[in-house]
Design a protein around this motif. Structure first.
Motif, short mmCIF file in Angstrom:
data_model
loop_
_atom_site.label_atom_id
_atom_site.label_comp_id
_atom_site.label_asym_id
_atom_site.label_seq_id
_atom_site.Cartn_x
_atom_site.Cartn_y
_atom_site.Cartn_z
N ASP A 408 -51.23 148.97 11.69
CA ASP A 408 -50.08 149.85 11.47
C ASP A 408 -48.83 149.01 11.73
N SER A 410 -45.88 149.77 12.09
CA SER A 410 -44.90 150.32 13.01
C SER A 410 -45.14 149.82 14.43
N ASN A 432 -40.38 150.18 10.37
CA ASN A 432 -41.80 150.41 10.63
C ASN A 432 -42.68 150.01 9.46
N GLU A 433 -42.16 149.15 8.59
CA GLU A 433 -42.92 148.77 7.40
C GLU A 433 -42.69 147.30 7.09
N TYR A 539 -43.03 148.84 -0.14
CA TYR A 539 -43.11 148.98 1.31
C TYR A 539 -44.56 149.23 1.71
N SER A 541 -47.08 150.17 4.85
CA SER A 541 -47.05 150.73 6.21
C SER A 541 -48.36 150.53 6.96
N LYS A 542 -49.50 150.47 6.22
CA LYS A 542 -50.80 150.30 6.88
C LYS A 542 -51.74 149.50 5.98
#
Length: 549
Positions: A408, A410, A432-433, A539, A541-542
């Motif tokens: 993650d 973030s 967070n990305e 982007y 994020s995970k």
């Protein structure tokens, strides 16, 4: 006679081992600073196989319970090389270096005493190694030695009261080897600033030598062993060579100097550790980052360009060993593993499994670990007065299946992943990305050519995995974007798994890719480019990966 304090005192020396006096002392006519012995009947007595077969298991360390049984390391003792004796003193094995089938062992003596030597050992048959030559310095000390071609290079010090032509004790030397890898009397040396030469290395078609204690720095020599440059880096303790940069470790206070492949200084930053004036220290590249043996501060992992501390591998306590004797003296990186010589605490091992770097544990080898070298399945440890141990490493992993990691962004930074072997192109950390660039055109023709392609790409290391089955990513974008996945095999070939075109919106979308239980991989590669010639940011994020490990 003047005596100088060397900065390579062995910090946690084992009890003295008994061995015979060698028959030949250094050259009595002082034409050379050393004496030679290449008589196999004499040298063979210093090779000991009486304890062969002894197993040193890995003692588990401070790991999460989920990882305790994921890797099984064992060291099996194959043979030992007992240290030489000189002036009725047993020398201390300070460091070991492996070149092909040859092992170079450097010896010194703690404190201000000038005594030292070098052994060259043929380890083509590690169960019965052959000590082929011995070099002894009655008025000198050796910090480090390595073999390149038909020459033996070493860094150390000579007593200037007993040696003419030196302005300071520190030297780097070169000894010609014959066809049998035996040292000869063909010798040359270069005077270095300060009191002791601490390390020698070859990199970018030049020879490098560090020197320190008071003043010192990095001396640069050409292929003819002529001095062609010097960089003032006080108390320089060792140098490591990377793909495009070199790094010099300095002490008091701890610092790292980074040089480009022209050996021009491009950065210098302070580090923890390396504060003991008499301690040795070592640095090595590890997955494009620097691993630094920081004495009592443990092993420190740095970004070599930005100077950022990524993580610290702290040396956990060992029963029966004083905390003050647990010191990171030397280290060597080998693939996904990092081997650390930690004084009286023995040999520690850190390893990458999936997404996690951590100390697996320690081998309690019942001796001081001052230096370590690794080649294939051989681990060689310099054990001070106990000499040198040649061991076989076995490494097995019980097969497990499931999610290898779930990242993650973030909570996990790009740099934290880079030290674990991840490679990022164009993506930068934002909030967070991970944010990718605004590139025009799909650039599809050059996706497999990083030097020609502008793209957003993440390379996820998979070399330590048995197979990969499923990749999940959470992604958003500003316009239609093509996301692709391909597999980089260990043999260099590429397997393309096709493209997925995403809708034009800013909501997060979860994508799942079937990786078909692919095996023998170096990397799983994820990339994204704007579709149909457009511009737009991407982007992430995970990212999660499943498979067998």
């Amino acid at each position: 006679m003047k005596r100088y304090l060397f900065p390579l005192i062995l910090l946690a020396v084992a009890s003295i081992s008994s061995c015979q006096n060698d028959k030949e002392e250094p050259n009595p006519n002082n034409e050379l600073p050393y004496g030679l012995n290449s008589d196999p009947s004499i040298l063979a007595a210093r090779v000991d196989i009486s304890q062969a077969g002894t197993i040193f298991p890995l003692l588990q360390s401070n790991l999460p319970s989920s990882r305790v049984q994921q890797v099984d390391f064992n060291l099996e003792l194959l043979s030992e090389v007992k240290p030489p004796q000189l002036q009725e003193q047993s020398l201390r094995a300070a460091n070991v270096r492996i070149t092909g089938d040859l092992l170079a062992i450097s010896y010194n003596f703690e404190g201000s005493t000038y005594l030292g030597g070098i052994d060259i050992v043929n380890i083509s048959e590690p169960n019965s190694p052959r000590l082929v030559t011995q070099v002894l310095f009655e008025d000198g000390s050796v910090s480090d030695a390595f073999i390149d071609g038909d020459h033996l290079y070493f860094a150390g010090a000579l007593d200037i009261d007993q040696t003419s032509g030196l302005s300071s004790p520190a030297i780097v030397g070169k000894i010609q080897l014959n066809d049998a890898s035996q040292a000869t009397d063909s010798y040359s040396q270069i005077d270095l600033p300060s009191f002791v030469g601490t390390y020698s290395e070859k990199g970018f078609d030049r020879y490098l030598a560090t020197s320190g204690n008071s003043g010192g720095g990095l001396t640069i020599l050409d292929q003819s062993f002529e001095r062609i440059g010097f960089i003032d880096l006080p108390n320089a303790r060792s140098v490591a060579i990377g793909d495009t940069t070199a790094a010099v470790l300095q002490g008091e206070p701890g610092r790292i100097a980074v040089l480009d492949n022209n050996l021009t200084l491009i950065n210098q930053f302070s580090i923890a550790g390396a504060g003991n004036p008499e301690a040795k220290g070592q640095v090595d590249y590890f997955n494009s980052f620097l691993a630094v043996a920081g004495g009592p501060d443990g092993v420190l992992i740095y970004n070599p360009i930005e100077g950022e501390l990524i993580t610290t591998l702290e040396m956990s306590p060992i029963e029966g060993v004083a905390d003050s004797d647990i010191v990171a003296n030397g280290l060597v990186a080998d693939g996904s593993s990092l081997f650390m010589a930690n004084g009286a605490a023995g040999l520690y091992v850190a390893d990458l499994i999936g997404n996690e770097l951590g100390i697996l544990g320690t081998f309690n080898i019942n001796a001081s670990a001052n230096g370590v070298a690794v080649s294939n399945d051989l681990v060689v440890i310099a054990n001070g007065t106990a000499g040198t141990r040649i061991l076989k490493l076995t490494k097995s992993k019980p097969v497990q299946e499931g999610e290898i990691f779930n990242v993650d962004f973030s909570t996990t930074t790009r740099d934290e992943l880079a030290v674990k072997g991840w490679v990022f192109q164009s993506f930068s950390q934002r909030d967070n990305e991970l944010r990718g660039g605004r590139y025009g055109g799909p650039d599809r023709a050059n996706l497999l050519n990083p030097s020609a392609s502008q793209k957003n790409q993440v390379k996820i290391p998979a070399a330590q995995l048995i197979s990969v089955s499923e990749l999940k990513i959470s992604i958003r974008r500003e316009q239609p974007t093509e996301v692709y996945v391909w597999l980089q095999k260990k043999d260099g070939t590429i397997e393309d798994l096709g493209l997925t075109r995403l809708a034009d919106n800013n909501s997060v979308q979860d994508l799942v890719f079937d990786l078909k239980n692919a095996e023998n991989l170096d990397y799983v590669v994820v990339g994204a480019v704007p579709a149909a010639g457009g511009y737009g940011r991407v982007y992430l994020s995970k990212i999660s990966l499943s498979g067998k490990y």
